[in-house]
Design a protein around this motif. Sequence first.
Motif, PDB file in Angstrom:
ATOM      1  N   PRO A 143       0.830  -1.212   0.000  1.00 22.96           N
ATOM      2  CA  PRO A 143       0.000   0.000   0.000  1.00 22.96           C
ATOM      3  C   PRO A 143       0.859   1.255   0.000  1.00 22.96           C
ATOM      4  N   ASP A 144       0.293   2.343  -0.522  1.00 22.92           N
ATOM      5  CA  ASP A 144       1.003   3.619  -0.534  1.00 22.92           C
ATOM      6  C   ASP A 144       1.423   3.989   0.884  1.00 22.92           C
ATOM      7  N   GLY A 145       2.672   4.415   1.015  1.00 20.25           N
ATOM      8  CA  GLY A 145       3.162   4.881   2.303  1.00 20.25           C
ATOM      9  C   GLY A 145       3.450   3.795   3.305  1.00 20.25           C
ATOM     10  N   TRP A 146       3.551   2.547   2.866  1.00 20.33           N
ATOM     11  CA  TRP A 146       3.742   1.430   3.801  1.00 20.33           C
ATOM     12  C   TRP A 146       4.989   1.628   4.657  1.00 20.33           C
ATOM     13  N   PHE A 147       4.897   1.106   5.849  1.00 24.84           N
ATOM     14  CA  PHE A 147       6.059   1.030   6.734  1.00 24.84           C
ATOM     15  C   PHE A 147       5.864  -0.183   7.628  1.00 24.84           C
ATOM     16  N   GLU A 148       6.942  -0.646   8.229  1.00 23.21           N
ATOM     17  CA  GLU A 148       6.848  -1.851   9.041  1.00 23.21           C
ATOM     18  C   GLU A 148       7.451  -1.632  10.416  1.00 23.21           C
ATOM     19  N   TYR A 185       2.121  -1.601   7.910  1.00 24.20           N
ATOM     20  CA  TYR A 185       0.997  -0.663   7.939  1.00 24.20           C
ATOM     21  C   TYR A 185       0.967   0.158   6.655  1.00 24.20           C
ATOM     22  N   ASP A 186      -0.221   0.679   6.321  1.00 24.08           N
ATOM     23  CA  ASP A 186      -0.304   1.588   5.178  1.00 24.08           C
ATOM     24  C   ASP A 186       0.061   3.000   5.629  1.00 24.08           C
ATOM     25  N   GLY A 187       0.050   3.934   4.690  1.00 26.60           N
ATOM     26  CA  GLY A 187       0.487   5.293   4.981  1.00 26.60           C
ATOM     27  C   GLY A 187      -0.390   6.045   5.952  1.00 26.60           C
ATOM     28  N   GLU A 188      -1.555   5.495   6.263  1.00 26.23           N
ATOM     29  CA  GLU A 188      -2.439   6.114   7.251  1.00 26.23           C
ATOM     30  C   GLU A 188      -2.310   5.450   8.612  1.00 26.23           C
ATOM     31  N   GLY A 189      -1.449   4.422   8.709  1.00 24.67           N
ATOM     32  CA  GLY A 189      -1.234   3.754   9.985  1.00 24.67           C
ATOM     33  C   GLY A 189      -2.180   2.607  10.260  1.00 24.67           C
ATOM     34  N   ASN A 190      -2.859   2.095   9.226  1.00 26.93           N
ATOM     35  CA  ASN A 190      -3.757   0.957   9.392  1.00 26.93           C
ATOM     36  C   ASN A 190      -3.026  -0.345   9.074  1.00 26.93           C
ATOM     37  N   LEU A 191      -3.242  -1.367   9.889  1.00 23.34           N
ATOM     38  CA  LEU A 191      -2.573  -2.651   9.682  1.00 23.34           C
ATOM     39  C   LEU A 191      -2.953  -3.234   8.331  1.00 23.34           C
ATOM     40  N   TRP A 192      -1.947  -3.624   7.564  1.00 22.63           N
ATOM     41  CA  TRP A 192      -2.152  -4.227   6.245  1.00 22.63           C
ATOM     42  C   TRP A 192      -2.031  -5.746   6.352  1.00 22.63           C
ATOM     43  N   GLU A 307       4.419   7.653  15.587  1.00 22.48           N
ATOM     44  CA  GLU A 307       4.495   8.652  14.524  1.00 22.48           C
ATOM     45  C   GLU A 307       4.672   7.969  13.175  1.00 22.48           C
ATOM     46  N   ILE A 308       3.814   8.281  12.234  1.00 26.46           N
ATOM     47  CA  ILE A 308       3.871   7.675  10.905  1.00 26.46           C
ATOM     48  C   ILE A 308       5.014   8.309  10.114  1.00 26.46           C
ATOM     49  N   PRO A 309       5.914   7.501   9.542  1.00 28.28           N
ATOM     50  CA  PRO A 309       7.049   8.063   8.795  1.00 28.28           C
ATOM     51  C   PRO A 309       6.588   8.897   7.607  1.00 28.28           C
ATOM     52  N   ASP A 310       7.361   9.940   7.318  1.00 27.81           N
ATOM     53  CA  ASP A 310       7.092  10.759   6.132  1.00 27.81           C
ATOM     54  C   ASP A 310       7.230   9.902   4.886  1.00 27.81           C
ATOM     55  N   TRP A 311       6.334  10.089   3.921  1.00 23.41           N
ATOM     56  CA  TRP A 311       6.405   9.296   2.705  1.00 23.41           C
ATOM     57  C   TRP A 311       5.809  10.065   1.532  1.00 23.41           C
ATOM     58  N   GLY A 312       6.146   9.596   0.351  1.00 27.29           N
ATOM     59  CA  GLY A 312       5.576  10.176  -0.853  1.00 27.29           C
ATOM     60  C   GLY A 312       5.718   9.210  -2.011  1.00 27.29           C
ATOM     61  N   SER A 313       4.841   9.329  -2.974  1.00 21.74           N
ATOM     62  CA  SER A 313       4.863   8.455  -4.146  1.00 21.74           C
ATOM     63  C   SER A 313       4.377   9.243  -5.353  1.00 21.74           C
ATOM     64  N   GLU A 314       5.211   9.302  -6.392  1.00 25.19           N
ATOM     65  CA  GLU A 314       4.882  10.053  -7.596  1.00 25.19           C
ATOM     66  C   GLU A 314       5.189   9.225  -8.838  1.00 25.19           C
ATOM     67  N   ARG A 315       4.561   9.581  -9.940  1.00 28.07           N
ATOM     68  CA  ARG A 315       4.816   8.940 -11.230  1.00 28.07           C
ATOM     69  C   ARG A 315       5.217  10.010 -12.245  1.00 28.07           C
ATOM     70  N   PRO A 316       6.485  10.412 -12.227  1.00 23.45           N
ATOM     71  CA  PRO A 316       6.923  11.501 -13.107  1.00 23.45           C
ATOM     72  C   PRO A 316       7.060  11.044 -14.555  1.00 23.45           C
ATOM     73  N   THR A 317       7.034  12.002 -15.467  1.00 24.76           N
ATOM     74  CA  THR A 317       7.383  11.736 -16.858  1.00 24.76           C
ATOM     75  C   THR A 317       8.907  11.608 -16.950  1.00 24.76           C
ATOM     76  N   TRP A 318       9.401  11.234 -18.122  1.00 25.08           N
ATOM     77  CA  TRP A 318      10.855  11.144 -18.330  1.00 25.08           C
ATOM     78  C   TRP A 318      11.493  12.516 -18.088  1.00 25.08           C
ATOM     79  N   GLU A 319      10.858  13.550 -18.636  1.00 28.75           N
ATOM     80  CA  GLU A 319      11.399  14.895 -18.467  1.00 28.75           C
ATOM     81  C   GLU A 319      11.386  15.316 -16.997  1.00 28.75           C
ATOM     82  N   GLU A 320      10.310  14.998 -16.290  1.00 30.75           N
ATOM     83  CA  GLU A 320      10.233  15.334 -14.865  1.00 30.75           C
ATOM     84  C   GLU A 320      11.261  14.550 -14.062  1.00 30.75           C
ATOM     85  N   ALA A 321      11.508  13.312 -14.460  1.00 34.25           N
ATOM     86  CA  ALA A 321      12.520  12.521 -13.769  1.00 34.25           C
ATOM     87  C   ALA A 321      13.902  13.133 -13.943  1.00 34.25           C
TER      88      ALA A 321
END
Length: 486
Positions: A143-148, A185-192, A307-321
């Motif tokens: 899930p987005d923002g997962w942490f363990e 857990y997911d990025g909101e802190g819910n058990l996955w 405290e939920i770790p900081d996270w982010g997820s993006e899908r850039p274009t080639w130019e943005e990358a």
Amino acid sequence: MEHYRSYMDRVKLSPEEHRALMDALEGKGRPARRPSPARWVTAAACLALVCAAAFGMWRLAGLPVGDTGPGQALEEVPGGQNTAGPETTDPAAPGTEPIAADRDSEYVLSPQDPFDGQPHSSFNIQGVEYGDAPEICASIAYPDGWFEEQLTRTQMVELLGGPGAEDAPWSLYWVGYDITGKAVYDGEGNLWQLWLTGVSRSDSRNGFTLTVRPGDYPLTDMIDPDQTATDLHGVTVYGTKGGRYGWDGSGEMGYVYEITMMSGDAGLTFEARQVEEEDAEYLCTQAANTFAGTKLHLDSLLVYGGEIPDWGSERPTWEEAMADEKFGAYVPLYVPDGFAFEEARREWGQDRDYLTLFWYGYYTSISIDIWDADTWGDFTLTDPADREKYDVSLYTTPYADSVPEEYRQEFDNPVFAIEDVTPEVIAARMRYVDGDSGDVDGWRGDFSVYYESENVLVRYSLDGVTPQEAYDLILKEYDVLPGMVP
């Protein structure tokens, strides 16, 4: 951190992973929280699981539910059997040294024998039918923002026995095993999902994995409507025997048995890997009966309290990358003819920070993973003079049969310092493949490049790219190498 779960945490342990776990248990204080991320290959957002044709589907395993405490007997099961439990002394296999673990660690659960080694039986245990496991490959996206988070002994005991419990239910027959656990857990802190993994103290080839998913069967567990099933307390238990389980170099094979079931509001699987087939079957049958008659206590784990770790997820274009502030300098300005840009993913979170890019052609592909080396995990720089550690021309496929064991780990993923990268070094990692059924003839290779000044590691996986093109892909368009001062 492990690569973005191409996962788990895996979870079906190989003998090497067994030994790694036991090494962690031998240390003082808190064991390592998670394996090296270099064990994971980022493939978009998905975790590619191993297709284990030798013994069926590579699957995760689940957790129990019910009311039975550690010292309580199971409720009577109609049609049950009076079966003797396994030896609680867990004697070492011939030629196998007992394994010492730090049983005082707060992150290790080592169930005790409430009978003090005296003979006893498990009454009213109903048998479970086991059918052949399907040979399936599956994939799973974390899930987005997962942490363990690693589970403490107290959390594991409460999970299995409820608040106030002092040990795992004796009916599981886990005496002689050291158990560690983790929750994702997911990025909101819910058990996955969460996992418990047990390894025998006397023979690390013997182990089990228990996985739970709140509300449904664990992900990647495929339930065939025609799969062998047994009714326990009105609960359908799917039983499979997944075939043989091998240990490199030992010449011995073990057995894999598994149960899958719903129990209350949780879905679970339990997988036993044992040298002796009857032990694998017995552990699964005990687990099925225990989990059908007990309740899993998930309440304290369903929502993460820290405290939920900081996270982010993006899908850039080639130019943005290419414009990415941290990793853009390592994105190629061109790729060889015949490849079209497919996608990129920028991900950061708990112990992970990477940019991955994909280009595809006609049965060909280019994959580039760019990592903050601190979140990649431990690695060793490969010396170009040690050709036996990376040169594919010195060996035949499959490499597992021809590469000496002492070189295998480095050979599978060599990392070269950028100043050591030459056309000859890159060519030594490329091989021409022809006559491969279902594929096209062409060059293939993989390697990683490390830029020390910026602490960045770039992983290349190439199919359909010539050795010269592979070298040009790294260097051609740069007057000054990325991460180096002119």
